[in-house]
Design an enzyme around this catalytic site. Structure first.
Site, PDB file in Angstrom:
ATOM      1  CG  ASP A   1      12.459   5.272   0.749  1.00 38.50           C
ATOM      2  OD1 ASP A   1      11.662   5.298  -0.365  1.00 38.50           O
ATOM      3  OD2 ASP A   1      13.193   5.317   0.474  1.00 38.50           O
TER       4      ASP A   1
ATOM      5  CG  ASP B   1      10.360   9.763  -1.455  1.00 39.93           C
ATOM      6  OD1 ASP B   1      12.452  10.173  -1.151  1.00 39.93           O
ATOM      7  OD2 ASP B   1      10.452   8.454  -1.239  1.00 39.93           O
TER       8      ASP B   1
ATOM      9  CB  THR C   1      13.279   4.011  -4.602  1.00 39.58           C
ATOM     10  OG1 THR C   1      12.273   4.244  -3.810  1.00 39.58           O
ATOM     11  CG2 THR C   1      14.640   5.121  -4.813  1.00 39.58           C
ATOM     12  CB  THR C   2       9.408   0.999  -4.268  1.00 36.36           C
ATOM     13  OG1 THR C   2       9.445   1.196  -2.511  1.00 36.36           O
ATOM     14  CG2 THR C   2       8.167  -0.478  -3.955  1.00 36.36           C
TER      15      THR C   2
END
Length: 547
Positions: free
Chosen positions: A63, A395, A96-97
């Site tokens: 994550d 998520d 987020t990545t």
């Protein structure tokens, strides 16, 4: 004006100062380095990172937000990029990545223009125009509306989000849990939708058992036991009272020093204390509750009165848990016992039960009629696994929330990036002037997502990207990269989707951050630490200053 003295800026010897193109290039390099850290964490073939905190704890995750939260960096631009991962996580809970990788690449493609002496404001103007066009293309041309009543379609979108995570092998379970939790806390009033999963969908991790044993409790669970061993541990259809005050004797401010003149005075004080506690308990017993939850303490004397009346009490409940119980049972949290009314008692709970799981006692308030708050109980082999499962589940719940708030989706697997980049390329052909080059650079930056997906599953990147560009030029907007095999695939067939709100937030955050960092041309830091080898005058000590 001519007669006025101009202000003079004095920089101390200790102040380090860097400016101009050097700063911009350093910011770009910092962004690239942060992006490289999380680049291998994109897609279903993502690698895990092992993070060790200063206390010796270990965390295994892919994550992006969890990884960057544990990294310690000195460079201010790198800190800004880490902050955007946190923003993305708080706003939409996913991507987020992607946002870090895209921001790093957007900065990287600006580097050649700075080398050609192009002014940053020209690059920024082109970037802003590209962002505006991206948002319009996504909303008007690419986004597909979905029917929330079509349960299978909603499940497919949530499952696609979990496909890249550790929990992908239990994707059906995760989809069911996240969907049930979001539906439970969903409230629609006066045309306004509210889904507050952070406050009302609590995740409780209990080591032991299998991950398949995890479920959504139709009510609230607390890691608590009743205060007295003789209190009931199972009550059906309980009447519940929630308190924000302690069931203890309150000593007045002037009672710190008490002068006792006669030996009867001490007995009188004890009697006064007993009468006070008895009065509080009588106020409670009057409403005939079965269970009392209080955020403060319960004295031994109060426990005695409550046990005699057959009432169970749970003390030192967190404020957030009390709010959840209030929402699930219909009870009102009261600050004074003498203000209690019949309408403050919660009656929507079907069962109150205290169970022992492992070595700990857990208190269950379950079988609520219309809870609007829930607890997700996770079981698993170890705490490390449970932490990662919790992150993945958060998520999934955020994706479910986004769909219920805005039921629009776009294709995953890099398909949407290629579709947007193709549309921007066509638009750039009609542009004139210097700004067309940075505008086209954004198109190049967007391709980093499909490129990284292809790299992470070991495909031939150049061949795959060339074939994908050809597909989109032929009008196949939903084609992307199968993250498992590295081959081209139709995302409609694979049923890989992403919520539109996540993608919009990713583009906005990434490009706005790149614009922000390109605007910086000066970094001034007043550092107190000095090199031992510096030839500058020694700093005066406190003793020498006194002399």
């Amino acid at each position: 004006m001519y007669g006025q003295q101009q202000p003079i800026i004095v920089l101390n010897q200790n102040v380090k100062r860097e400016q101009g193109k050097k700063v911009q290039l350093e910011n770009i390099n910092a962004g690239k380095r942060i992006a490289e850290v999380v680049r291998t964490c994109l897609g279903p073939r993502a690698m895990l990172k092992m993070l060790m905190d200063p206390m010796g704890g270990i965390c295994l995750t892919n994550d992006g937000n969890a990884i960057l939260r544990e990294i310690t960096v000195q460079h201010p631009a790198a800190k800004s990029l880490i902050e955007i991962a946190r923003t993305q996580d708080e706003e939409v809970g996913d991507g987020t990545t992607s946002v870090i990788v895209l921001a790093g690449e957007t900065l990287h493609v600006a580097q050649p223009f700075l080398g050609q002496q192009m002014h940053p404001t020209m690059i920024i103007k082109a970037y802003r125009q590209a962002l505006e066009d991206m948002i319009n293309i996504l909303q008007d041309e690419i986004a597909i509306s979905i029917d929330l009543n079509n349960n299978d379609q909603v499940k497919e979108v949530i499952k696609a989000c979990i496909g890249t995570k550790f929990m992908s092998q239990w994707s059906d379970l995760a989809v069911e849990i996240s969907q049930a939790a979001v539906k439970t806390v969903f409230i629609e009033e006066n045309g306004r939708k509210e889904i507050d999963i952070k406050r009302y969908a609590k995740v409780e991790k209990i080591p032991g058992g299998r991950i398949e044993d995890s479920y959504v409790l139709n009510g609230i669970m607390l890691n608590k036991d009743v205060t007295h061993q003789k209190m009931k541990r199972k009550i059906e259809n309980p009447r519940i009272i929630l308190l924000d005050c302690s069931l203890e004797y309150k000593k007045g401010e002037s009672m710190t020093n008490v002068e006792l003149m006669k030996e009867e005075d001490f007995t009188k004080m004890l009697q006064q204390e007993e009468e006070f506690v008895q009065k509080m308990c009588e106020d409670l017993i009057r409403l005939k509750p079965d269970v009392i939850f209080t955020e403060k303490g319960v004295s031994d004397l109060a426990q005695h009165f409550l046990v005699k009346a057959g009432i169970a009490a749970v003390r030192r409940v967190k404020k957030s848990d009390n709010n959840r119980i209030s929402r699930a049972t219909g009870a009102t949290i009261v600050s004074r016992t003498d203000e209690l009314r019949e309408e403050d008692v919660g009656t929507q709970c079907g069962l109150f039960e205290v169970k022992k799981i492992g070595d700990e006692y857990f208190c269950f308030v379950s079988e609520c009629k219309d809870p609007k708050a829930c607890t997700i109980i996770l079981r698993g082999a170890s705490r490390d696994i449970l932490k990662e499962v919790e992150r993945n589940l958060q998520d999934a719940m955020c994706v479910a929330r986004n769909i219920y708030l805005e039921p629009k989706i776009v294709g995953g697997g890099g398909a949407v990036e290629m579709a947007v980049s193709y549309a921007l390329t066509e638009k750039s052909k009609s542009m004139t002037g210097v700004e067309q080059w940075p505008y086209r650079a954004v198109v190049q930056a967007l391709e980093v997502i499909p490129r990284t997906l292809a790299q992470n599953c070991g495909a031939n990147v150049i061949r795959v990207l060339t074939a994908l560009r050809a597909k989109h030029a032929a009008g196949a907007k939903t084609w992307g990269i199968n993250g498992e095999t590295g081959e081209l695939a139709d995302m409609n067939t694979l049923k890989i989707w992403e919520p539109l709100s996540v993608k919009l937030q990713t583009y906005k955050t990434a490009i706005e951050t790149a614009i922000l960092l390109l605007r910086i041309d000066d970094i001034v830091s007043g550092s107190k630490k000095r090199d031992k080898d510096s030839s500058g005058p020694a700093q005066p000590t406190e003793q020498s200053m006194q002399e």
